[in-house]
Design a protein around this motif. Structure first.
Motif, PDB file in Angstrom:
ATOM      1  N   SER A 216       0.828  -1.209   0.000  1.00 10.85           N
ATOM      2  CA  SER A 216       0.000   0.000   0.000  1.00 10.85           C
ATOM      3  C   SER A 216       0.866   1.265   0.000  1.00 10.85           C
ATOM      4  O   SER A 216       0.546   2.254   0.650  1.00 10.85           O
TER       5      SER A 216
ATOM      6  N   ASN B 196      -9.853   4.516  12.576  1.00 15.36           N
ATOM      7  CA  ASN B 196      -9.312   3.998  11.312  1.00 15.36           C
ATOM      8  C   ASN B 196      -8.289   2.892  11.523  1.00 15.36           C
ATOM      9  O   ASN B 196      -7.304   2.789  10.785  1.00 15.36           O
TER      10      ASN B 196
ATOM     11  N   PHE C  69      -5.993   2.366   8.601  1.00 20.91           N
ATOM     12  CA  PHE C  69      -6.715   2.485   7.339  1.00 20.91           C
ATOM     13  C   PHE C  69      -6.527   3.848   6.681  1.00 20.91           C
ATOM     14  O   PHE C  69      -6.853   4.032   5.518  1.00 20.91           O
TER      15      PHE C  69
ATOM     16  N   SER D 267      -4.504   0.011   2.855  1.00 16.74           N
ATOM     17  CA  SER D 267      -5.759  -0.615   2.460  1.00 16.74           C
ATOM     18  C   SER D 267      -5.759  -2.101   2.828  1.00 16.74           C
ATOM     19  O   SER D 267      -4.777  -2.802   2.579  1.00 16.74           O
ATOM     20  N   SER D 268      -6.870  -2.570   3.377  1.00 20.37           N
ATOM     21  CA  SER D 268      -6.972  -3.992   3.708  1.00 20.37           C
ATOM     22  C   SER D 268      -6.890  -4.843   2.438  1.00 20.37           C
ATOM     23  O   SER D 268      -6.342  -5.935   2.452  1.00 20.37           O
ATOM     24  N   GLY D 269      -7.415  -4.317   1.337  1.00 21.49           N
ATOM     25  CA  GLY D 269      -7.315  -5.033   0.067  1.00 21.49           C
ATOM     26  C   GLY D 269      -5.872  -5.193  -0.388  1.00 21.49           C
ATOM     27  O   GLY D 269      -5.474  -6.255  -0.867  1.00 21.49           O
ATOM     28  N   ASP D 270      -5.071  -4.125  -0.225  1.00 23.05           N
ATOM     29  CA  ASP D 270      -3.656  -4.204  -0.583  1.00 23.05           C
ATOM     30  C   ASP D 270      -2.921  -5.215   0.291  1.00 23.05           C
ATOM     31  O   ASP D 270      -2.076  -5.969  -0.181  1.00 23.05           O
TER      32      ASP D 270
END
Length: 167
Positions: free
Chosen positions: A52, A107, A126, A130-133
């Motif tokens: 990220s 966050n 956050f 990113s949690s997706g990253d």
């Protein structure tokens, strides 16, 4: 080496030390109970240099990783696999994650692998990560080195209701 040359060399070295020390400090962390599991060593030795947009940092505990300055992503491998939980469970690219949103107002989130042994946990800010990253960067390592336990994410609607007790 003449004394004056040694003195100059020592002065030059001492002049560099503060600059080198300021480059990056070690992130203080605690190892998990199962940090010495060979699977964690396989994961740790292959961690990405950035997640990220945050660069990897050194940590002082076995089977840990950190990214960002200040550290915005903290990872620990070697936790006991979590039991079924009421926390939201999200699947991403073949890895199930329990998502603790109890600090979402600040966050901050904690992601813990579900159905893997040993378990891996990531604490992230956050605002900068990113949690997706995180899931994308660590997913291939988790799938390859942390063994599935057979437990998978399910929705509450998928659960079998408990039988009604007979009077």
């Amino acid at each position: 080496m003449p004394r004056s040359s040694r003195s100059l060399a020592l002065l030059a070295l001492l002049a560099l030390v503060p600059g080198l020390a300021a480059c990056s400090t070690t992130v203080a962390m605690e190892p998990a109970k199962l940090a010495n599991d060979p699977a964690c060593a396989s994961v740790i030795s292959r961690l990405p240099s950035s997640i990220s947009g945050q660069e990897r940092r050194w940590t002082d505990a076995q089977a840990t990783g950190a990214w960002g300055n200040p550290a915005s992503i903290l990872m620990t491998c070697g936790l006991e696999p979590p039991a079924p939980s009421t926390l939201p469970c999200r699947s991403f690219d073949g890895v199930d994650w329990l998502v603790d949103e109890s600090q979402a107002a600040d966050n901050r989130y904690t992601l813990t692998t579900f159905g893997r042994s040993p378990a891996l946990q990531v604490y992230l800010d956050f605002d900068t990560a990113s949690s997706g990253d995180v899931a994308q960067a660590l997913g291939p390592l988790i799938r390859e080195y942390l063994q599935p336990t057979g437990s998978v994410c399910t929705a509450a609607s998928d659960a079998t209701p408990a039988p009604t007790p007979a009077p």
